[in-house]
Scaffold this active site. Structure first.
Site, PDB file in Angstrom:
ATOM      1  N   LYS A  11       0.816  -1.220   0.000  1.00 22.03           N
ATOM      2  CA  LYS A  11       0.000   0.000   0.000  1.00 22.03           C
ATOM      3  C   LYS A  11       0.856   1.279   0.000  1.00 22.03           C
ATOM      4  O   LYS A  11       2.063   1.228   0.287  1.00 22.03           O
ATOM      5  CB  LYS A  11      -0.924  -0.033   1.225  1.00 22.03           C
ATOM      6  CG  LYS A  11      -1.967  -1.166   1.169  1.00 22.03           C
ATOM      7  CD  LYS A  11      -2.945  -1.099   2.340  1.00 22.03           C
ATOM      8  CE  LYS A  11      -4.032  -2.153   2.212  1.00 22.03           C
ATOM      9  NZ  LYS A  11      -5.047  -2.047   3.304  1.00 22.03           N
ATOM     10  N   TYR A  51     -12.791  -2.580  -3.656  1.00 25.12           N
ATOM     11  CA  TYR A  51     -13.328  -2.496  -2.289  1.00 25.12           C
ATOM     12  C   TYR A  51     -14.858  -2.374  -2.289  1.00 25.12           C
ATOM     13  O   TYR A  51     -15.434  -1.843  -1.329  1.00 25.12           O
ATOM     14  CB  TYR A  51     -12.702  -1.303  -1.557  1.00 25.12           C
ATOM     15  CG  TYR A  51     -11.258  -1.531  -1.133  1.00 25.12           C
ATOM     16  CD1 TYR A  51     -10.919  -2.610  -0.305  1.00 25.12           C
ATOM     17  CD2 TYR A  51     -10.239  -0.672  -1.524  1.00 25.12           C
ATOM     18  CE1 TYR A  51      -9.591  -2.826   0.093  1.00 25.12           C
ATOM     19  CE2 TYR A  51      -8.915  -0.879  -1.121  1.00 25.12           C
ATOM     20  CZ  TYR A  51      -8.605  -1.951  -0.313  1.00 25.12           C
ATOM     21  OH  TYR A  51      -7.314  -2.163   0.095  1.00 25.12           O
ATOM     22  N   ARG A 104       1.960  -6.715   9.272  1.00 26.69           N
ATOM     23  CA  ARG A 104       1.262  -5.579   9.902  1.00 26.69           C
ATOM     24  C   ARG A 104       1.718  -5.397  11.351  1.00 26.69           C
ATOM     25  O   ARG A 104       1.891  -4.264  11.817  1.00 26.69           O
ATOM     26  CB  ARG A 104      -0.247  -5.801   9.821  1.00 26.69           C
ATOM     27  CG  ARG A 104      -0.804  -5.561   8.420  1.00 26.69           C
ATOM     28  CD  ARG A 104      -2.219  -6.063   8.287  1.00 26.69           C
ATOM     29  NE  ARG A 104      -2.849  -5.650   7.023  1.00 26.69           N
ATOM     30  CZ  ARG A 104      -3.997  -6.134   6.581  1.00 26.69           C
ATOM     31  NH1 ARG A 104      -4.644  -7.062   7.277  1.00 26.69           N
ATOM     32  NH2 ARG A 104      -4.506  -5.715   5.431  1.00 26.69           N
ATOM     33  N   ASN A 114      -2.258   0.115   6.858  1.00 27.23           N
ATOM     34  CA  ASN A 114      -1.752  -1.148   7.400  1.00 27.23           C
ATOM     35  C   ASN A 114      -0.875  -1.910   6.412  1.00 27.23           C
ATOM     36  O   ASN A 114      -0.821  -3.134   6.406  1.00 27.23           O
ATOM     37  CB  ASN A 114      -2.916  -2.008   7.917  1.00 27.23           C
ATOM     38  CG  ASN A 114      -3.971  -2.246   6.857  1.00 27.23           C
ATOM     39  OD1 ASN A 114      -3.781  -1.861   5.706  1.00 27.23           O
ATOM     40  ND2 ASN A 114      -5.056  -2.900   7.222  1.00 27.23           N
ATOM     41  N   HIS A 117      -2.222  -5.310   1.369  1.00 26.61           N
ATOM     42  CA  HIS A 117      -3.483  -6.004   1.084  1.00 26.61           C
ATOM     43  C   HIS A 117      -3.150  -7.416   0.634  1.00 26.61           C
ATOM     44  O   HIS A 117      -2.163  -7.632  -0.070  1.00 26.61           O
ATOM     45  CB  HIS A 117      -4.252  -5.303  -0.045  1.00 26.61           C
ATOM     46  CG  HIS A 117      -5.349  -6.160  -0.614  1.00 26.61           C
ATOM     47  ND1 HIS A 117      -6.597  -6.234  -0.033  1.00 26.61           N
ATOM     48  CD2 HIS A 117      -5.370  -7.022  -1.668  1.00 26.61           C
ATOM     49  CE1 HIS A 117      -7.344  -7.097  -0.724  1.00 26.61           C
ATOM     50  NE2 HIS A 117      -6.618  -7.583  -1.717  1.00 26.61           N
ATOM     51  N   GLU A 128      -9.209 -10.973  -8.093  1.00 27.13           N
ATOM     52  CA  GLU A 128      -8.292  -9.841  -7.908  1.00 27.13           C
ATOM     53  C   GLU A 128      -7.092  -9.928  -8.854  1.00 27.13           C
ATOM     54  O   GLU A 128      -6.634  -8.905  -9.371  1.00 27.13           O
ATOM     55  CB  GLU A 128      -7.832  -9.774  -6.444  1.00 27.13           C
ATOM     56  CG  GLU A 128      -8.990  -9.381  -5.519  1.00 27.13           C
ATOM     57  CD  GLU A 128      -8.603  -9.220  -4.062  1.00 27.13           C
ATOM     58  OE1 GLU A 128      -9.415  -8.645  -3.313  1.00 27.13           O
ATOM     59  OE2 GLU A 128      -7.506  -9.671  -3.661  1.00 27.13           O
TER      60      GLU A 128
HETATM   61  N1  UDP Z   1      -9.965  -0.281   6.833  1.00 30.61           N
HETATM   62  C1  UDP Z   1     -10.035   0.933   7.497  1.00 30.61           C
HETATM   63  N2  UDP Z   1     -10.755   1.019   8.667  1.00 30.61           N
HETATM   64  C2  UDP Z   1     -11.408  -0.054   9.184  1.00 30.61           C
HETATM   65  C3  UDP Z   1     -11.334  -1.281   8.511  1.00 30.61           C
HETATM   66  C4  UDP Z   1     -10.604  -1.368   7.333  1.00 30.61           C
HETATM   67  O1  UDP Z   1      -9.464   1.918   7.034  1.00 30.61           O
HETATM   68  O2  UDP Z   1     -12.045   0.082  10.251  1.00 30.61           O
HETATM   69  C5  UDP Z   1      -9.190  -0.385   5.585  1.00 30.61           C
HETATM   70  C6  UDP Z   1      -7.845  -1.060   5.807  1.00 30.61           C
HETATM   71  O3  UDP Z   1      -6.870  -0.446   4.966  1.00 30.61           O
HETATM   72  C7  UDP Z   1      -8.134  -2.486   5.354  1.00 30.61           C
HETATM   73  C8  UDP Z   1      -9.072  -2.236   4.176  1.00 30.61           C
HETATM   74  O4  UDP Z   1      -9.890  -1.162   4.626  1.00 30.61           O
HETATM   75  O5  UDP Z   1      -6.972  -3.202   5.024  1.00 30.61           O
HETATM   76  C9  UDP Z   1      -9.927  -3.404   3.765  1.00 30.61           C
HETATM   77  O6  UDP Z   1     -10.652  -3.849   4.883  1.00 30.61           O
HETATM   78  P1  UDP Z   1     -10.853  -5.405   5.169  1.00 30.61           P
HETATM   79  O7  UDP Z   1     -11.886  -5.536   6.248  1.00 30.61           O
HETATM   80  O8  UDP Z   1     -11.086  -6.131   3.886  1.00 30.61           O
HETATM   81  O9  UDP Z   1      -9.450  -5.813   5.827  1.00 30.61           O
HETATM   82  P2  UDP Z   1      -8.223  -6.680   5.235  1.00 30.61           P
HETATM   83  O10 UDP Z   1      -8.799  -7.785   4.388  1.00 30.61           O
HETATM   84  O11 UDP Z   1      -7.354  -5.737   4.451  1.00 30.61           O
HETATM   85  O12 UDP Z   1      -7.514  -7.200   6.449  1.00 30.61           O
HETATM   86 MG    MG Z   2     -10.167  -7.672   2.834  1.00 33.26          MG
END
Ligand code: UDP
Ligand code: MG
Length: 157
Positions: A11, A51, A104, A114, A117, A128
């Protein structure tokens, strides 16, 4: 457990903090094979698609803004049970709660920024990979470490 392919995105926070190489190294060291790797500046349109399942969440506009704020590094990793292995290596979404030793957990303090992805299922991974990589940007080859540790004339001496 089959050989799988999964997508990663290093990211903007990681790219701008100079962590891209370190993060990609972890996957190489683990034994995952890089079958695709490139830099791209993602558009808000492709991010809205990527997303789509989070549309309506309060953090969605900020997430799209963040992910389109600079180039990212996209990769496709291949290996046994790769989807789950890569998710485990990344750690949970909230980096404050991600275990030490995960990417992370080691490189971020944030729930949003974080650093990485990773696809969350084989089905998602296939979608994807197709979203971000053309077929001719993915490579089939044998990982042959020995061949690249020595020149041909140095082997067998
Ligand atoms: N995210 C955020 N706030 C939140 C949850 C998610 O900004 O409360 C962002 C974060 O960058 C995350 C992305 O949205 O990686 C996608 O969310 P997801 O729940 O799919 O988490 P991931 O699969 O990346 O762990
Ligand atoms: Mg996710």
């Amino acid at each position: 457990m089959a050989i799988e392919r999964t997508l990663i995105i290093v990211k903007p926070d990681a790219v701008n903090r100079g962590l891209a190489g370190k993060i990609i190294s972890r996957f190489e060291e683990k034994g995952l094979k890089i079958v695709g790797l490139k830099m791209a500046w993602l558009t808000k349109d492709v991010l809205a698609e990527h997303y789509a399942h989070l549309k309506g969440k309060p953090f969605f506009p900020g997430l799209v803004e963040f992910m389109s704020s600079s180039p990212v590094v996209l990769g496709v990793l291949e290996g046994r049970n790769a989807v789950e292995v890569v998710r485990l290596m990344c750690g949970v979404t909230d980096a404050n709660k991600a275990a030490a030793g995960t990417i992370r957990g080691d490189f971020s303090m944030s729930t949003s920024c974080n650093v990485i992805h990773a696809s969350d299922s084989l089905d998602t991974a296939n979608k994807e990979i197709a979203r971000f990589f053309r077929p001719d940007e993915l490579f089939n080859y044998d990982l042959n470490s020995l061949k690249y540790l020595y020149a041909p004339d140095e082997l067998g001496r």
